[in-house]
Each structure stands twice: as C-alpha cells, then as structure tokens.
Design a protein around this motif. Structure first.
Motif, PDB file in Angstrom:
ATOM      1  N   ASP A  34      -2.223 -10.233  -2.560  1.00 17.85           N
ATOM      2  CA  ASP A  34      -2.322 -11.689  -2.455  1.00 17.85           C
ATOM      3  C   ASP A  34      -2.237 -12.183  -1.011  1.00 17.85           C
ATOM      4  O   ASP A  34      -2.674 -13.292  -0.702  1.00 17.85           O
ATOM      5  CB  ASP A  34      -1.244 -12.355  -3.307  1.00 17.85           C
ATOM      6  N   ALA A  35      -1.656 -11.343  -0.131  1.00 15.41           N
ATOM      7  CA  ALA A  35      -1.606 -11.691   1.294  1.00 15.41           C
ATOM      8  C   ALA A  35      -2.882 -11.278   2.025  1.00 15.41           C
ATOM      9  O   ALA A  35      -2.998 -11.480   3.235  1.00 15.41           O
ATOM     10  CB  ALA A  35      -0.396 -11.026   1.947  1.00 15.41           C
ATOM     11  N   GLY A  36      -3.821 -10.691   1.275  1.00 15.87           N
ATOM     12  CA  GLY A  36      -5.055 -10.225   1.911  1.00 15.87           C
ATOM     13  C   GLY A  36      -4.909  -8.876   2.566  1.00 15.87           C
ATOM     14  O   GLY A  36      -5.714  -8.498   3.412  1.00 15.87           O
ATOM     15  N   GLY A  37      -3.858  -8.127   2.175  1.00 13.03           N
ATOM     16  CA  GLY A  37      -3.623  -6.805   2.759  1.00 13.03           C
ATOM     17  C   GLY A  37      -2.717  -6.881   3.971  1.00 13.03           C
ATOM     18  O   GLY A  37      -2.015  -7.871   4.185  1.00 13.03           O
ATOM     19  N   PHE A  38      -2.726  -5.820   4.758  1.00 15.08           N
ATOM     20  CA  PHE A  38      -1.933  -5.787   5.988  1.00 15.08           C
ATOM     21  C   PHE A  38      -2.786  -5.185   7.101  1.00 15.08           C
ATOM     22  O   PHE A  38      -3.812  -4.545   6.844  1.00 15.08           O
ATOM     23  CB  PHE A  38      -0.632  -4.990   5.798  1.00 15.08           C
ATOM     24  N   THR A  39      -2.357  -5.388   8.335  1.00 16.36           N
ATOM     25  CA  THR A  39      -3.164  -5.004   9.484  1.00 16.36           C
ATOM     26  C   THR A  39      -2.607  -3.773  10.181  1.00 16.36           C
ATOM     27  O   THR A  39      -1.403  -3.682  10.424  1.00 16.36           O
ATOM     28  CB  THR A  39      -3.243  -6.171  10.498  1.00 16.36           C
ATOM     29  N   LEU A  40      -3.490  -2.825  10.489  1.00 15.62           N
ATOM     30  CA  LEU A  40      -3.110  -1.639  11.247  1.00 15.62           C
ATOM     31  C   LEU A  40      -3.080  -1.950  12.736  1.00 15.62           C
ATOM     32  O   LEU A  40      -3.543  -3.005  13.181  1.00 15.62           O
ATOM     33  CB  LEU A  40      -4.098  -0.497  10.965  1.00 15.62           C
ATOM     34  N   GLU A  41      -2.562  -1.004  13.505  1.00 14.29           N
ATOM     35  CA  GLU A  41      -2.426  -1.204  14.946  1.00 14.29           C
ATOM     36  C   GLU A  41      -3.772  -1.441  15.631  1.00 14.29           C
ATOM     37  O   GLU A  41      -3.859  -2.157  16.633  1.00 14.29           O
ATOM     38  CB  GLU A  41      -1.735   0.012  15.583  1.00 14.29           C
ATOM     39  N   ASP A  42      -4.839  -0.842  15.082  1.00 16.99           N
ATOM     40  CA  ASP A  42      -6.162  -0.997  15.705  1.00 16.99           C
ATOM     41  C   ASP A  42      -6.901  -2.236  15.214  1.00 16.99           C
ATOM     42  O   ASP A  42      -8.076  -2.443  15.559  1.00 16.99           O
ATOM     43  CB  ASP A  42      -7.022   0.250  15.460  1.00 16.99           C
ATOM     44  N   GLY A  43      -6.247  -3.054  14.411  1.00 16.10           N
ATOM     45  CA  GLY A  43      -6.857  -4.277  13.922  1.00 16.10           C
ATOM     46  C   GLY A  43      -7.516  -4.158  12.564  1.00 16.10           C
ATOM     47  O   GLY A  43      -7.926  -5.169  11.977  1.00 16.10           O
ATOM     48  N   THR A  44      -7.624  -2.938  12.038  1.00 20.22           N
ATOM     49  CA  THR A  44      -8.208  -2.737  10.717  1.00 20.22           C
ATOM     50  C   THR A  44      -7.330  -3.401   9.649  1.00 20.22           C
ATOM     51  O   THR A  44      -6.108  -3.285   9.684  1.00 20.22           O
ATOM     52  CB  THR A  44      -8.338  -1.236  10.391  1.00 20.22           C
ATOM     53  N   ARG A  45      -7.969  -4.078   8.724  1.00 15.90           N
ATOM     54  CA  ARG A  45      -7.253  -4.712   7.622  1.00 15.90           C
ATOM     55  C   ARG A  45      -7.301  -3.793   6.417  1.00 15.90           C
ATOM     56  O   ARG A  45      -8.359  -3.298   6.034  1.00 15.90           O
ATOM     57  CB  ARG A  45      -7.920  -6.045   7.266  1.00 15.90           C
ATOM     58  N   VAL A  46      -6.146  -3.513   5.819  1.00 14.16           N
ATOM     59  CA  VAL A  46      -6.067  -2.654   4.642  1.00 14.16           C
ATOM     60  C   VAL A  46      -5.740  -3.520   3.433  1.00 14.16           C
ATOM     61  O   VAL A  46      -4.688  -4.176   3.392  1.00 14.16           O
ATOM     62  CB  VAL A  46      -5.009  -1.550   4.808  1.00 14.16           C
ATOM     63  N   GLN A  47      -6.655  -3.552   2.479  1.00  9.21           N
ATOM     64  CA  GLN A  47      -6.439  -4.293   1.230  1.00  9.21           C
ATOM     65  C   GLN A  47      -6.251  -3.303   0.074  1.00  9.21           C
ATOM     66  O   GLN A  47      -6.726  -2.164   0.145  1.00  9.21           O
ATOM     67  CB  GLN A  47      -7.643  -5.210   0.944  1.00  9.21           C
ATOM     68  N   VAL A  48      -5.539  -3.734  -0.948  1.00  8.54           N
ATOM     69  CA  VAL A  48      -5.295  -2.869  -2.105  1.00  8.54           C
ATOM     70  C   VAL A  48      -5.978  -3.439  -3.346  1.00  8.54           C
ATOM     71  O   VAL A  48      -6.093  -4.660  -3.492  1.00  8.54           O
ATOM     72  CB  VAL A  48      -3.788  -2.693  -2.375  1.00  8.54           C
ATOM     73  N   GLU A  49      -6.395  -2.535  -4.210  1.00  9.08           N
ATOM     74  CA  GLU A  49      -7.056  -2.921  -5.455  1.00  9.08           C
ATOM     75  C   GLU A  49      -6.424  -2.127  -6.592  1.00  9.08           C
ATOM     76  O   GLU A  49      -6.764  -0.957  -6.810  1.00  9.08           O
ATOM     77  CB  GLU A  49      -8.549  -2.620  -5.356  1.00  9.08           C
ATOM     78  N   PRO A  50      -5.475  -2.715  -7.316  1.00 12.42           N
ATOM     79  CA  PRO A  50      -4.778  -1.964  -8.366  1.00 12.42           C
ATOM     80  C   PRO A  50      -5.623  -1.801  -9.628  1.00 12.42           C
ATOM     81  O   PRO A  50      -6.419  -2.676  -9.984  1.00 12.42           O
ATOM     82  CB  PRO A  50      -3.542  -2.823  -8.640  1.00 12.42           C
ATOM     83  N   ILE A  51      -5.436  -0.662 -10.274  1.00  7.86           N
ATOM     84  CA  ILE A  51      -5.998  -0.396 -11.598  1.00  7.86           C
ATOM     85  C   ILE A  51      -4.809  -0.068 -12.493  1.00  7.86           C
ATOM     86  O   ILE A  51      -4.091   0.906 -12.237  1.00  7.86           O
ATOM     87  CB  ILE A  51      -6.975   0.792 -11.565  1.00  7.86           C
ATOM     88  N   LEU A  52      -4.569  -0.862 -13.507  1.00 11.03           N
ATOM     89  CA  LEU A  52      -3.391  -0.668 -14.352  1.00 11.03           C
ATOM     90  C   LEU A  52      -3.679   0.386 -15.414  1.00 11.03           C
ATOM     91  O   LEU A  52      -4.705   0.335 -16.092  1.00 11.03           O
ATOM     92  CB  LEU A  52      -2.982  -1.986 -15.004  1.00 11.03           C
ATOM     93  N   VAL A  53      -2.734   1.341 -15.547  1.00 10.75           N
ATOM     94  CA  VAL A  53      -2.901   2.461 -16.479  1.00 10.75           C
ATOM     95  C   VAL A  53      -1.669   2.554 -17.376  1.00 10.75           C
ATOM     96  O   VAL A  53      -0.539   2.501 -16.894  1.00 10.75           O
ATOM     97  CB  VAL A  53      -3.094   3.796 -15.728  1.00 10.75           C
ATOM     98  N   GLY A  54      -1.899   2.688 -18.668  1.00  9.64           N
ATOM     99  CA  GLY A  54      -0.781   2.835 -19.592  1.00  9.64           C
ATOM    100  C   GLY A  54      -1.274   3.228 -20.970  1.00  9.64           C
ATOM    101  O   GLY A  54      -2.468   3.190 -21.262  1.00  9.64           O
ATOM    102  N   ARG A  55      -0.329   3.603 -21.828  1.00 10.96           N
ATOM    103  CA  ARG A  55      -0.705   4.062 -23.165  1.00 10.96           C
ATOM    104  C   ARG A  55      -0.827   2.919 -24.175  1.00 10.96           C
ATOM    105  O   ARG A  55      -1.503   3.064 -25.188  1.00 10.96           O
ATOM    106  CB  ARG A  55       0.325   5.092 -23.663  1.00 10.96           C
ATOM    107  N   ASN A  56      -0.197   1.793 -23.887  1.00 11.65           N
ATOM    108  CA  ASN A  56      -0.222   0.658 -24.803  1.00 11.65           C
ATOM    109  C   ASN A  56      -1.293  -0.340 -24.352  1.00 11.65           C
ATOM    110  O   ASN A  56      -1.109  -1.088 -23.392  1.00 11.65           O
ATOM    111  CB  ASN A  56       1.152  -0.010 -24.842  1.00 11.65           C
TER     112      ASN A  56
END
Length: 389
Positions: A34-56
């Motif tokens: 929701d924060a748009g990811g976080f920034t690495l030292e070289d300026g690269t932006r890292v975003q996450v994309e979760p995939i929810l996994v479960g048995r129910n």
C-alpha cells in the motif's frame, strides 16, 4: 529520468493462521504494497504482489476480497511451480513445513518461513543443504531481534555498557485458557505433540536466535518440561488430551564472541499469569551494569547508579526498586519487526545474496529444541555439538 520498479510475487501459504495473517499479511506485506513498495540504495523501487494460499477456499477468498488481493489459490503445488512466482512464504502447521520448503527450493523459489523449519534436526539440516545447493535466498523469521526492546538491548551490548556479561534471564508466557468456558487464544494443535505442538518445540527455536543475537553461542542446555494443563477443549468445543508440553524451564551455557562464559535461564509457560510489564522480558546482568528489555521498552542501571539494598525482613520495603532504573531511548523510528525483516529479506532477494538469518540458524533452533526435550527426559545437561553442512 525515472527509476525502475521491480515487482516480487510472493506466494503466502498458511495465511489464514494467526501469525500468517496478523503479522505477515496485515502488518508487513500489505503495508509495503500500500506504500508503493520500498526504495533500494540505487533508487530501484521494490513492490510486492501477494498471492494468498490456503486449504480453506472460503477463508482464502474472503481474505483476498477484504484486502483487495487479486490472486489466491488452494493449490500449493501449482503456485510453487508457477514460473512467475519469486518467493514462497510458509506459515502453515509445523508438520507440513519441511515438505513445502523443500519443494519450493527445488523449484528454484526463494523462501521466507516461520519456524521451526522442520520437526527434526535431520530434516532441518537437509533443508539448509538444499537451499545452499539450489542457490536461493532463504530467510527464517527472527522477529524478536527486530523488536524495539531487544534492539535497544543489543545496542547496549555493542556499546560495552555491561562490562563482562554474567547472565541473561528471560520470562515468557501468559495464561492460555483451556477452552471449556473461555475460548483458547492459541490453536489446539499447539497442545498436541502428534501435530507438532509443544512449548519447547515452539519457543526454543526463538530462544536460540535471541541468545545468539544478544549474547553469543549456546553451548549446553538443561531443561525441564511440563504439561501443567492435561485437558483442553478445541475450536469446536470438543475435549481433548494435551499431549505436548505447555511449559519449559531452561538453563543454558553461553559463550560471548570474546570468549566469556555466560549463564542463561529462560522460563516459558502457557500456564502462568502475567506479573511483569510485558509478555516477554529479558534481564542481562554485567559487572558494569544491568538492563531489562521487553517487546518495546528497555531500562538500564549503571554500576555507579546501583543502590545498596539491605536485607531486613522485619521492616516493609520503603524504596521503589523499579524507579531506580533509567529508560533507554530508541534514538530512531523502529517499525514493526516482522515488516523490517521482510524488507531486509526482499533486499537480499533482489541483490541475490544470502539472508543473515537463514536455514542454518533455523537448524540450530531445532537442535536446541530437540536437545531441550531430551534433556528433560534424561534429566541431565547436554552439550550442543556444532552443525556442519
């Protein structure tokens, strides 16, 4: 000129459980997303994309809709073999974890996992070997070292505040209701040995990395375990026999990086009522000072500021011992510990390097739990051998 954004797709298994949902999804991955990811030292932006996994299926779909997560599945094998998935996270039952982690690493996935990583030391060492051979980044949750209280405590160690460290004592636990009148606040499998439950199995994995991270190497263990509450009631209100230990009392011999011997003692119990400031507290005593740290707070007392109590059982105590300690400031903004480690781990994934808290550290935690249980059974102190791959 804009900087690159790199998206890491994370399959999150066991996300309907208490820890998986509250700490890893709700307080770590979703805030990063929701924060748009976080920034690495070289300026690269890292975003996450979760995939929810479960048995129910119903629970997974409900969570996905509630938190606007576009992908979810009940097919763990499919998501492990999905070439677009970068990381597999596991917070499922302990008895299922080793198989999941093994499959994921053999499929070339980076892994981030709760602990213990396996039910036996042999399995835990095998996982460490597989991770090394696969060349993936493997991270194991070491959340307590990221807690504000322990961050402050470690800073005091690094600054030489304690002088020669003599001992560390820990108190952990709270009353977990039996489930007959008031619902238990922990899952019932925690109290069934056959399902991977037990205080020693659960918490000695934590205590190993806490002791290593604050003091140094754990050289021996002498533990006594107990099942104080023999009968409990599960989530459906059905009575069952508690086959796992709900308390474990451990004494440890430690060695600092400088070669000093330190005595550790940690009491862990789900059958204790809390009379302390926080649910877990550690006290470190040294020749030049002492400190007590909990989840958030840390207080210290220097040698020069140490009062001289006099034993007199005939008169009531007139001094407040707690008021004689000084609070240690944070001197920095300390975010949620789980979120901080997630970000550190993901930085390592992007850089293609090892995470500092990996599968070998986790294996030492499993080893300490195994030896703790064996020590209790044999009623003796056991040395801890070195683990080599």
């Amino acid at each position: 000129m804009g900087f690159e954004t790199k998206t890491i797709r994370i399959a999150m298994n066991g996300i309907t459980g208490r820890m998986g949902y509250r700490q890893h999804l709700l307080r770590s991955i979703l805030p990063i997303r929701d924060a748009g990811g976080f920034t690495l030292e070289d300026g690269t932006r890292v975003q996450v994309e979760p995939i929810l996994v479960g048995r129910n299926e119903a629970k997974i779909r409900e969570l996905a809709e509630k938190h606007k997560v576009s992908e979810w599945t009940t097919d763990l094998d499919a998501v492990i073999n999905d070439p677009t998935v970068d990381v597999v996270f596991d917070a499922s039952m302990t008895s299922l974890r080793a198989a999941t982690l093994k499959k994921a690493m053999l499929a070339g996935k980076h892994i981030f996992t709760e602990k213990p990583t396996a039910e036996t030391l042999e399995e835990a060492i095998e996982l460490a070997r597989i991770g090394k051979e696969a060349g993936v980044t493997a991270g194991v949750v070491h959340d307590k070292l990221y807690l504000p209280g322990l961050v402050k405590l470690r800073r005091l160690v690094d600054e030489g505040f304690f002088g020669r460290i003599l001992s560390i004592r820990g108190e952990f636990g709270y009353w977990v209701f039996e489930g007959d009148i008031q619902a238990a606040q922990r899952p019932s499998w925690n109290y069934r040995k056959e399902d991977g439950g037990g205080m020693t199995t659960d918490m000695f994995c934590h205590w190993n990395y806490v002791l290593e991270g604050i003091i140094g190497k754990v050289k021996s263990v002498n533990a006594t375990t107990a099942t104080h509450i023999p009968t409990r009631w599960d989530e459906a209100g059905k009575e069952y026999k508690a086959t796992a230990d709900d308390a474990s009392y451990g004494i440890f011999e430690l060695e600092t990086p400088g070669g000093d011997d330190v005595i550790g003692q940690i009491n862990s119990s789900w059958a204790v009522r809390v009379y302390r400031d926080e649910l877990v507290e550690f006290q470190v005593d040294g020749t030049h000072g002492s400190a007590v740290a909990g989840l958030n707070k840390c207080v210290a007392q220097q040698r020069a500021h140490t009062p001289k109590p006099v034993w007199n059982p005939d008169l009531p105590v007139t001094e407040s011992f707690r008021d004689q300690w000084q609070e240690v400031p944070a001197n920095a903004d300390l975010d949620n510990g789980f979120k901080l480690q997630w970000e550190e781990f993901l930085r390592d994934v992007v850089a293609g390097r090892e995470h500092r808290f990996g599968l070998l550290s986790a294996a030492r935690g499993v080893q300490l739990a195994e030896l703790g249980l064996r020590s209790s059974e044999e009623r003796r102190t056991l040395d801890i051998p070195e683990i080599t791959l």
